[in-house]
Design a protein around this motif. Structure first.
Motif, PDB file in Angstrom:
ATOM      1  N   ARG A  25       0.553  -1.360   0.327  1.00  0.00           N
ATOM      2  CA  ARG A  25       0.281  -0.068  -0.034  1.00  0.00           C
ATOM      3  C   ARG A  25       1.154   1.114   0.300  1.00  0.00           C
ATOM      4  O   ARG A  25       0.510   2.028  -0.264  1.00  0.00           O
ATOM      5  CB  ARG A  25      -0.923   0.130   1.289  1.00  0.00           C
ATOM      6  N   ARG A 134      -6.429  -0.192  -4.120  1.00  0.00           N
ATOM      7  CA  ARG A 134      -6.748   0.891  -4.818  1.00  0.00           C
ATOM      8  C   ARG A 134      -5.616   1.642  -5.064  1.00  0.00           C
ATOM      9  O   ARG A 134      -4.685   2.347  -4.233  1.00  0.00           O
ATOM     10  CB  ARG A 134      -7.843   1.455  -4.279  1.00  0.00           C
ATOM     11  N   ALA A 135      -6.236   2.780  -5.750  1.00  0.00           N
ATOM     12  CA  ALA A 135      -4.664   4.267  -5.867  1.00  0.00           C
ATOM     13  C   ALA A 135      -4.637   5.240  -4.429  1.00  0.00           C
ATOM     14  O   ALA A 135      -3.655   4.941  -4.540  1.00  0.00           O
ATOM     15  CB  ALA A 135      -5.210   4.815  -7.079  1.00  0.00           C
ATOM     16  N   ASP A 136      -5.551   5.144  -4.101  1.00  0.00           N
ATOM     17  CA  ASP A 136      -5.206   5.853  -2.737  1.00  0.00           C
ATOM     18  C   ASP A 136      -5.346   4.288  -1.549  1.00  0.00           C
ATOM     19  O   ASP A 136      -4.483   5.461  -0.394  1.00  0.00           O
ATOM     20  CB  ASP A 136      -6.848   6.058  -2.219  1.00  0.00           C
ATOM     21  N   SER A 138      -6.455   1.666   0.100  1.00  0.00           N
ATOM     22  CA  SER A 138      -6.970   1.129   0.021  1.00  0.00           C
ATOM     23  C   SER A 138      -7.133  -0.334  -0.413  1.00  0.00           C
ATOM     24  O   SER A 138      -7.271  -0.679  -1.178  1.00  0.00           O
ATOM     25  CB  SER A 138      -8.742   2.149   0.457  1.00  0.00           C
ATOM     26  N   GLU A 140      -9.679  -3.521  -1.083  1.00  0.00           N
ATOM     27  CA  GLU A 140     -11.164  -3.659  -1.223  1.00  0.00           C
ATOM     28  C   GLU A 140     -11.169  -4.595  -1.675  1.00  0.00           C
ATOM     29  O   GLU A 140     -10.735  -5.986  -2.596  1.00  0.00           O
ATOM     30  CB  GLU A 140     -11.927  -2.290  -2.061  1.00  0.00           C
ATOM     31  N   SER A 152     -13.725  -5.245 -12.620  1.00  0.00           N
ATOM     32  CA  SER A 152     -12.676  -5.849 -11.729  1.00  0.00           C
ATOM     33  C   SER A 152     -12.290  -7.386 -12.408  1.00  0.00           C
ATOM     34  O   SER A 152     -10.673  -7.134 -12.136  1.00  0.00           O
ATOM     35  CB  SER A 152     -12.749  -6.268 -10.737  1.00  0.00           C
ATOM     36  N   VAL A 159      -7.984  -1.266 -13.204  1.00  0.00           N
ATOM     37  CA  VAL A 159      -8.481  -0.718 -11.752  1.00  0.00           C
ATOM     38  C   VAL A 159      -8.071  -0.399  -9.735  1.00  0.00           C
ATOM     39  O   VAL A 159      -8.128  -0.270  -8.508  1.00  0.00           O
ATOM     40  CB  VAL A 159     -10.012  -1.679 -11.374  1.00  0.00           C
ATOM     41  N   GLY A 160      -6.569  -1.263 -10.115  1.00  0.00           N
ATOM     42  CA  GLY A 160      -5.653  -1.770  -9.219  1.00  0.00           C
ATOM     43  C   GLY A 160      -4.732  -2.359  -8.875  1.00  0.00           C
ATOM     44  O   GLY A 160      -4.868  -3.545  -9.792  1.00  0.00           O
ATOM     45  N   HIS A 392     -16.051   3.223 -15.230  1.00  0.00           N
ATOM     46  CA  HIS A 392     -15.238   2.774 -14.082  1.00  0.00           C
ATOM     47  C   HIS A 392     -13.593   3.119 -14.057  1.00  0.00           C
ATOM     48  O   HIS A 392     -13.325   2.934 -12.723  1.00  0.00           O
ATOM     49  CB  HIS A 392     -15.556   1.343 -13.974  1.00  0.00           C
ATOM     50  N   VAL A 396     -12.842   5.092 -10.373  1.00  0.00           N
ATOM     51  CA  VAL A 396     -11.900   4.323  -9.220  1.00  0.00           C
ATOM     52  C   VAL A 396     -10.180   5.034  -9.079  1.00  0.00           C
ATOM     53  O   VAL A 396      -9.350   4.520  -8.158  1.00  0.00           O
ATOM     54  CB  VAL A 396     -11.932   2.802  -8.853  1.00  0.00           C
ATOM     55  N   ASP A 397      -9.723   5.226  -9.980  1.00  0.00           N
ATOM     56  CA  ASP A 397      -8.442   5.807 -10.692  1.00  0.00           C
ATOM     57  C   ASP A 397      -8.132   7.534 -11.026  1.00  0.00           C
ATOM     58  O   ASP A 397      -8.273   7.215 -12.105  1.00  0.00           O
ATOM     59  CB  ASP A 397      -8.085   4.834 -11.410  1.00  0.00           C
TER      60      ASP A 397
END
Length: 418
Positions: A25, A134-136, A138, A140, A152, A159-160, A392, A396-397
């Motif tokens: 992360r 995810r990009a932040d 988090s 998920e 996904s 998307v991650g 999408h 998410v990004d």
């Protein structure tokens, strides 16, 4: 740093191997651009970045089997070879495997990779849940039935960073693999549907320039009703172990000769315990609706002379439909035309447009991890939900942390995101 085939030099030397989720992360949030790197078995720049590459092979995520639920949780960087061995020890199996067992589970799923069989969908169809960073930063989990699941499971790392996957399993089963040679094209095309459905998994190998299919690799699930006997159509059963590329080392291929053995030792074309070669090849693949397969074969036979010098061999396989938004086999029964090229990139790019012209007449979709010249406009035409997928990804990004030139051009139809 290069891919497996050494036809792609990555645009960065910044490779990270996090050993924990927290470290991963931190890598994601601390990087301007980041892409996950699987087993490097993609032949284009889908996994490239000039930012940070991240490999998950040091996370050490254990394989967790829930026999009662019929599921397995596996780390993204785990190879199918390692996963299959663990499942077999518990009397379980996956519904299918790709031809090469050394590829990572997440990389195969994310690019829509498949095996073969009229009743067997792509490997992504066996996914129940995807856990990703995810990009932040988090963490998920997206599960089958969630609104975003179809965007996904096959998502090209856009998307991650996938960390684990939960997969369906089935009880273990045995398979017999038999090779036939020299099936006349006239008989093959007249009875094509029956031939393709004559085994649990089946592959044609051809160069399109002869009077017949060079080899047919039939993988019969023990206990299933035996389909069409290819000898009735003029094929000859091979007596000796055969490689799909003439002259190649046969010790690397899985057991043939109709000898029954576990699914994991028969469904792939290559043995788990043989490390793939240095990758002196380039690969392309295009999937079309199954009803057009015979016409597509005839079209390729008509232009075989244009690519004969650069082609090693072509494989033709069937794939059942799945629900992923940008899966090459999404929403339709498909036949895949796979090309293994000599590693001569300029010559490959020179012959592809004519092949894509022939197959494009049948709404061909390229495999996301292999070489093609398809434009964004062409991709939008054959992937009906590509626009939904792009929307999408933006949601998410929004800052484009997982973007790269490949995604910008293919998915968004614009220059590289910076």
């Amino acid at each position: 740093m290069q891919n497996w085939a050494a036809n792609v030099e990555y645009s960065t030397t910044d490779l990270r191997r996090p050993t924990s989720l927290d470290e991963l992360r931190d890598v994601v949030t601390g990087s301007r651009l980041v892409k996950a790197l699987g087993s490097r078995h993609s032949f284009n720049r889908v996994a490239d970045t000039d930012g940070t590459l991240v490999s998950l092979d040091a996370l050490g995520t254990p394989v967790e089997i829930d026999s009662a639920a019929g599921t397995v949780r596996v780390g993204a960087g785990t190879t199918h070879a390692a996963l299959a061995g663990e499942l077999q020890r518990h009397g379980l199996a996956l519904h299918n495997l790709a031809s090469l067992p050394h590829i990572s589970v997440a990389g195969a799923v994310q690019t829509g990779t498949h095996g073969s069989g009229v009743g067997n969908p792509a490997l992504s169809a066996g996914v129940r849940a995807v856990e990703l960073v995810r990009a932040d930063g988090s963490l998920e989990t997206v599960r089958r039935g969630d609104d975003a699941f179809g965007a996904s499971v096959v998502s090209l790392g856009a998307v991650g960073v996938v960390t684990t996957l939960e997969l369906d399993t089935v009880p273990t089963f045995d398979v017999e693999q038999t090779i036939h040679e020299h099936l006349p094209w006239a008989a093959a095309l007249e009875h094509l549907d029956a031939v393709l459905a004559s085994a649990y998994s089946l592959s044609f190998f051809t160069r399109y320039d002869g009077d017949g299919v060079d080899q047919i690799w039939s993988k019969h699930r023990v206990g299933d009703e035996v389909g069409l006997d290819l000898r009735d159509l003029g094929a000859v059963r091979a007596d000796d172990t055969t490689h799909m590329i003439p002259g190649a080392e046969t010790a690397a291929v899985t057991q043939q000769g109709g000898v029954a053995g576990p699914w994991l030792e028969r469904l792939p074309h290559f043995r788990f315990d043989f490390t793939p070669s240095a990758g002196e090849e380039i690969q392309s693949e295009f999937l079309i609706p199954a009803e057009h397969a015979a016409a597509a074969i005839e079209g390729l036979r008509g232009i075989a002379h244009t690519f004969a010098d650069v082609l090693m061999v072509s494989e033709i396989r069937t794939i059942a439909p799945d629900d992923a938004w940008i899966s090459p086999s999404g929403g339709r029964q498909s036949v895949a035309f796979h090309f293994t090229w000599h590693r001569r990139p300029d010559e490959v790019l020179a012959v592809l447009p004519e092949i894509e012209r022939v197959l494009g007449a049948f709404d061909a979709r390229p495999h996301w991890g292999k070489v093609s010249t398809a434009t964004h406009a062409e991709l939008r035409r054959v992937f009906p939900r590509l626009g939904d997928f792009a929307a999408h990804v933006e949601s998410v990004d929004p800052e484009g942390r997982f973007r790269n030139p490949f995604l910008s051009a293919s998915v968004f139809g614009e220059p590289a995101h910076v």
